[in-house]
Design an enzyme around this catalytic site. Structure first.
Site, PDB file in Angstrom:
ATOM      1  N   HIS A 125       0.196  -1.708  -5.914  1.00  0.00           N
ATOM      2  CA  HIS A 125      -1.004  -2.049  -5.228  1.00  0.00           C
ATOM      3  C   HIS A 125      -0.409  -1.963  -3.680  1.00  0.00           C
ATOM      4  O   HIS A 125       0.790  -1.946  -3.422  1.00  0.00           O
ATOM      5  CB  HIS A 125      -1.474  -3.292  -5.249  1.00  0.00           C
ATOM      6  CG  HIS A 125      -2.481  -3.503  -6.630  1.00  0.00           C
ATOM      7  ND1 HIS A 125      -3.775  -2.715  -6.626  1.00  0.00           N
ATOM      8  CD2 HIS A 125      -2.145  -4.064  -7.905  1.00  0.00           C
ATOM      9  CE1 HIS A 125      -4.174  -2.671  -7.619  1.00  0.00           C
ATOM     10  NE2 HIS A 125      -3.441  -3.594  -8.654  1.00  0.00           N
ATOM     11  N   ASP A 155      -3.490   0.793   1.726  1.00  0.00           N
ATOM     12  CA  ASP A 155      -4.463   1.487   1.071  1.00  0.00           C
ATOM     13  C   ASP A 155      -5.333   2.531   2.149  1.00  0.00           C
ATOM     14  O   ASP A 155      -5.666   3.650   1.775  1.00  0.00           O
ATOM     15  CB  ASP A 155      -5.430   0.391   0.860  1.00  0.00           C
ATOM     16  CG  ASP A 155      -5.185   0.079  -0.847  1.00  0.00           C
ATOM     17  OD1 ASP A 155      -4.307   0.598  -1.349  1.00  0.00           O
ATOM     18  OD2 ASP A 155      -5.810  -0.853  -0.937  1.00  0.00           O
TER      19      ASP A 155
END
Length: 347
Positions: A125, A155
């Site tokens: 992540h 992200d």
């Protein structure tokens, strides 16, 4: 108002986070984005990341769904997918197949680690990708653990925004006569790129590898966040000498000899303690009123709710409401091809 990407068609294979953000950016700026989701999937119409899309439902594990996607891609300029390496190939929808169908296709691949490399097949992540790139180590206070900056750096900054830029760059290359190609967008690579200035500082001896010891990482008294008397905060970013002088003026510290030399690093801890004590004597809004008329790079730290109605954001329509949902407006702005008004996704 069609936006600068009007006439471009993008196929988005449904995913989470950075790939939808890249697709949102392209849709915001006028591209037609068709999101392909699995049959029966719930489409969250209140999610800003899904705005301004048409959604089609295809079972990409079935021959019929695969054939339908291939036909659709023949009409498209680009495709975005965010699976682990090899997933699209196992579906028979990898770059070799789709570029054979459409040689001008721009095939955007969004992953954390990239299509190859030591970690390529591993899960991860944002926090993992920015840890590996060195970006996370830089963020936080001296003597404390690194602070994850939400999932903005991996992200969205190093991932979705980088992929959107790559898609537009490759689309321009096609317009200039280059064949379609694959974009390997890795959040680790992108988050590393976002730290380019710090690497320049490091090369010049101006950046230490110890967190909280540098001009932008809370070591400098003139570049930090301070608590006010009401438990709120103000942000001080008075780096240049003229702004530093104006900041001291607003704080009532212009004649204090402690602050006479701005770049005396040995004196920074004492300066910071004195500045923190001074700021703690007033409320956030009282300081905001003092600095509203001064070029001192001092601003109140606003909550999400407060940002919606802040005068500058209101003047520029930085936030909009789409179907009852407050959200950021498309950015940047264009003088000749303004972005269309975002709308909820359509099925």
């Amino acid at each position: 108002m069609n936006g600068p990407l009007s006439g471009i068609r993008i196929i988005e294979i449904a995913g989470l986070g950075p790939a939808p953000f890249a697709a949102m950016m392209l849709a915001d700026h006028g591209a037609e984005v068709i999101r392909i989701d699995r049959p029966g999937a719930h489409i969250e119409s209140r999610d800003p990341l899904l705005r301004s899309r048409t959604v089609r439902f295809l079972d990409l594990k079935s021959p019929e769904g695969q054939a339908a996607l291939r036909e659709l891609v023949k009409t498209a300029d680009g495709l975005i997918e965010g699976f682990r390496p090899g997933v699209m190939e196992r579906l028979g929808l990898g770059p070799d197949v789709l570029l054979a169908d459409n040689p001008q296709l721009v095939y955007g691949r969004m992953t954390g680690w990239g299509q190859d490399g030591f970690y390529a097949a591993r899960a991860g992540h944002d926090i993992n990708y920015i840890a590996a790139s060195g970006a996370l180590h830089m963020i936080g206070r001296k003597g404390e653990a690194p602070v994850p900056p939400l999932n903005l750096v991996g992200d969205f900054g190093g991932g979705g925004m980088m992929l959107a830029f790559g898609m537009v760059s490759a689309l321009l290359a096609v317009k200039n006569g280059v064949a379609g190609q694959v974009i390997d967008c890795a959040m680790t690579d992108g988050s590393a790129l976002l730290t380019a200035m710090m690497w320049g500082f490091r090369a010049s001896g101006f950046w230490q590898d110890e967190r909280g010891s540098n001009i932008l990482d809370t070591a400098a008294p003139f570049y930090d966040v301070y608590e006010t008397s009401d438990g709120k905060h103000i942000a001080v970013g008075a780096i240049e000498p003229q702004f530093y002088a104006m900041m001291l003026h607003g704080m009532g510290l212009s004649d204090d000899p402690l602050f006479a030399i701005q770049m005396d690093i040995q004196n920074w801890p004492a300066q910071k303690a004195a500045l923190a004590a001074r700021i703690k004597t007033r409320t956030r809004d009282a300081w905001a009123a003092i600095f509203d008329g001064l070029d001192a790079c001092v601003t109140p730290v606003l909550s999400m709710g407060e940002a919606l109605t802040a005068p500058h954001n209101r003047d520029r329509n930085t936030f909009i409401n789409v179907d009852g949902v407050d959200q950021p407006a498309p950015a940047p702005r264009y003088s000749g091809t303004p972005c269309p008004q975002p709308v909820p996704p359509k099925t």
